[in-house]
Design an enzyme around this catalytic site. Structure first.
Site, mmCIF file in Angstrom:
data_model
loop_
_atom_site.group_PDB
_atom_site.id
_atom_site.type_symbol
_atom_site.label_atom_id
_atom_site.label_comp_id
_atom_site.label_asym_id
_atom_site.label_seq_id
_atom_site.Cartn_x
_atom_site.Cartn_y
_atom_site.Cartn_z
ATOM 1 N N TYR A 1 -14.912 1.276 -6.996
ATOM 2 C CA TYR A 1 -16.172 2.009 -6.827
ATOM 3 C C TYR A 1 -17.041 1.885 -8.083
ATOM 4 O O TYR A 1 -18.191 2.299 -8.082
ATOM 5 C CB TYR A 1 -15.876 3.472 -6.475
ATOM 6 N N ARG B 1 -10.457 10.054 1.956
ATOM 7 C CA ARG B 1 -10.254 10.738 3.239
ATOM 8 C C ARG B 1 -11.313 11.816 3.446
ATOM 9 O O ARG B 1 -11.734 12.068 4.573
ATOM 10 C CB ARG B 1 -8.837 11.312 3.309
ATOM 11 N N LYS C 1 1.419 9.919 5.895
ATOM 12 C CA LYS C 1 1.530 8.504 6.271
ATOM 13 C C LYS C 1 2.789 7.840 5.706
ATOM 14 O O LYS C 1 2.876 6.622 5.597
ATOM 15 C CB LYS C 1 0.270 7.759 5.802
ATOM 16 N N SER D 1 -10.129 5.622 -4.638
ATOM 17 C CA SER D 1 -11.063 6.745 -4.792
ATOM 18 C C SER D 1 -10.596 7.776 -5.818
ATOM 19 O O SER D 1 -11.397 8.256 -6.625
ATOM 20 C CB SER D 1 -11.270 7.410 -3.424
ATOM 21 N N LYS E 1 0.863 -1.176 0.000
ATOM 22 C CA LYS E 1 0.000 0.000 0.000
ATOM 23 C C LYS E 1 0.899 1.225 0.000
ATOM 24 O O LYS E 1 1.714 1.413 0.903
ATOM 25 C CB LYS E 1 -0.898 0.000 1.238
ATOM 26 N N LYS F 1 -2.126 -1.494 -3.874
ATOM 27 C CA LYS F 1 -2.999 -0.323 -3.823
ATOM 28 C C LYS F 1 -2.174 0.944 -3.900
ATOM 29 O O LYS F 1 -1.189 1.033 -3.174
ATOM 30 C CB LYS F 1 -3.772 -0.382 -2.504
HETATM 31 C C1 PBG Z 1 -6.920 3.833 5.512
HETATM 32 C C2 PBG Z 1 -7.432 3.522 4.150
HETATM 33 C C3 PBG Z 1 -7.320 4.391 3.069
HETATM 34 C C4 PBG Z 1 -7.946 3.791 1.992
HETATM 35 C C5 PBG Z 1 -8.419 2.538 2.423
HETATM 36 N N1 PBG Z 1 -8.076 2.375 3.772
HETATM 37 C C6 PBG Z 1 -6.765 5.754 2.987
HETATM 38 C C7 PBG Z 1 -5.490 6.057 3.623
HETATM 39 O O1 PBG Z 1 -4.590 5.224 3.747
HETATM 40 O O2 PBG Z 1 -5.343 7.208 4.027
HETATM 41 C C8 PBG Z 1 -8.059 4.414 0.649
HETATM 42 C C9 PBG Z 1 -9.073 3.880 -0.294
HETATM 43 C C10 PBG Z 1 -9.388 4.782 -1.423
HETATM 44 O O3 PBG Z 1 -8.765 5.844 -1.635
HETATM 45 O O4 PBG Z 1 -10.314 4.429 -2.163
HETATM 46 N N2 PBG Z 1 -6.716 2.805 6.394
#
Ligand code: PBG
Length: 341
Positions: free
Chosen positions: A329, A216, A233, A290, A206, A264
């Site tokens: 989505y 977010r 992060k 997203s 990730k 991801k």
């Molecule tokens: C956080 C989490 C995130 C997403 C899924 N779980 C965002 C992040 O790491 O800040 C993102 C999914 C998306 O953008 O569709 N645990």
């Protein structure tokens, strides 16, 4: 019978790849990658209340759903043939704290949503998110101690959260936090609590990506802008410049007992999906996140590209790169398009 194209064909041209592209039937026959409804997982957002279907501005077509609406949505998705949903909670601000305690509340919004789904649509697989950020007043996936993310202390919270979700009926636990050692910690905790059949889908690679912005917004889960909290992060999510490191994460996750692994985001990381697929013997998922969804929606809404064609091409490319499962989505819309044929 095709009619000869020209009276004087070039005799040197024996190999003509275009032969198999001539008609739709030929193209279907020669197609290497198929996108089916079986490959799709629909991420859904749950919010408190009843009869709530709140549009998410930065994700046109997506909503925050109260539990009753969530159940209706899951029924629709099930009727379309979608095998699984991935759930994320939008937690009220007054329930957030630095310890993310609400994530451990067996009667909280999230476990209630899982129970309702498994009661009303039992065949639908429920994948639950394990991470602290939806519940954390710091907006981080781990506990913040002295301005840093406390890895090992976080593992205990993640493990307890996973057990709470499994007890609510989750089929698959999906840790998205990127703490070191969390797959092993969660596996051990699940097994100790008797949930040996609950699977783990690890967010293996990730990345610290800008493409999570709309998500977010949807959950109000971004890192808080405060001096005592890391601003991003990057100390736990991976550097977008790295691909070999994904294989290191893969090795650890497989050793630790991950049943499925995930990359991801998806489109900007097709090489990583490919490498992970080549190196692993478990199913590989990819999360079309997203921001990837929002980009296509925004352009389509401006008339700059065709939504169906762009979405189909994007998801097909993710499958071609090696993903067995796609969180997207577009799941519901794609299932409807696939049904139309
Ligand atoms: C956080 C989490 C995130 C997403 C899924 N779980 C965002 C992040 O790491 O800040 C993102 C999914 C998306 O953008 O569709 N645990």
């Amino acid at each position: 019978m095709p009619t000869p194209q020209s009276a004087i064909p070039n005799p040197q041209l024996i190999r003509r790849p275009r032969r198999l592209r001539r008609t739709d039937s030929l193209r279907r026959m020669a197609r290497e990658t198929r996108l089916t409804v079986d490959d799709l997982v629909a991420p859904l957002f749950v919010i408190k209340g009843e009869g709530v279907r709140e549009a998410i501005g930065s994700m046109p077509g997506q909503h925050r759903l109260s539990v009753d609406e969530l159940v209706k949505e899951a029924e629709t998705l099930h009727a379309l043939g979608i095998p699984a949903v991935a759930l994320f909670p939008k937690i009220a601000d007054d329930l957030k704290d630095t310890a993310a305690r609400e994530g451990l509340n067996p009667d909280g919004l999230f476990p209630r949503a899982v129970r309702a789904l498994k009661r009303e649509v039992p065949e639908m697989l429920v994948i639950t998110d394990v991470a602290l950020d939806p519940y954390s007043s710091d907006g981080h996936d781990g506990l913040v101690r002295d301005g840093r993310i406390a890895n090992d202390e976080t593992l205990a919270v993640l493990s307890e959260m996973a057990v709470v979700q499994a007890a609510a009926g989750a089929d698959v636990i999906a840790p998205s936090d990127m703490m070191d050692g969390r797959v092993a910690a969660i596996r051990t905790a699940l097994d100790a609590a008797g949930f040996t059949d609950v699977a783990i889908l690890s967010y293996t690679a990730k990345y610290a990506s800008s493409f999570y912005g709309p998500f977010r917004d949807a959950l109000d889960s971004a890192p808080r802008v405060r001096a005592d909290v890391p601003p991003d992060k990057k100390s736990y999510q991976m550097d977008p410049a790295n691909a070999r490191e994904a294989l290191r994460e893969l090795e650890l996750d497989l050793e630790e007992g991950a049943d499925l692994v995930m990359v991801k985001p998806a489109l900007a990381y097709l090489d990583v999906i490919y490498r992970v697929r080549e190196a692993s013997d478990v199913p590989v998922a990819a999360y079309h996140v997203s921001g990837e969804y929002a980009m296509i929606q925004a352009a389509a809404r401006n008339g700059w590209l065709d939504e169906r064609a762009a979405a189909t091409e994007a998801l097909t490319a993710i499958r071609r790169a090696g993903a067995d499962v796609i969180l997207t989505y577009f799941a519901r819309q794609m299932a409807e398009w696939l049904r139309e044929g």
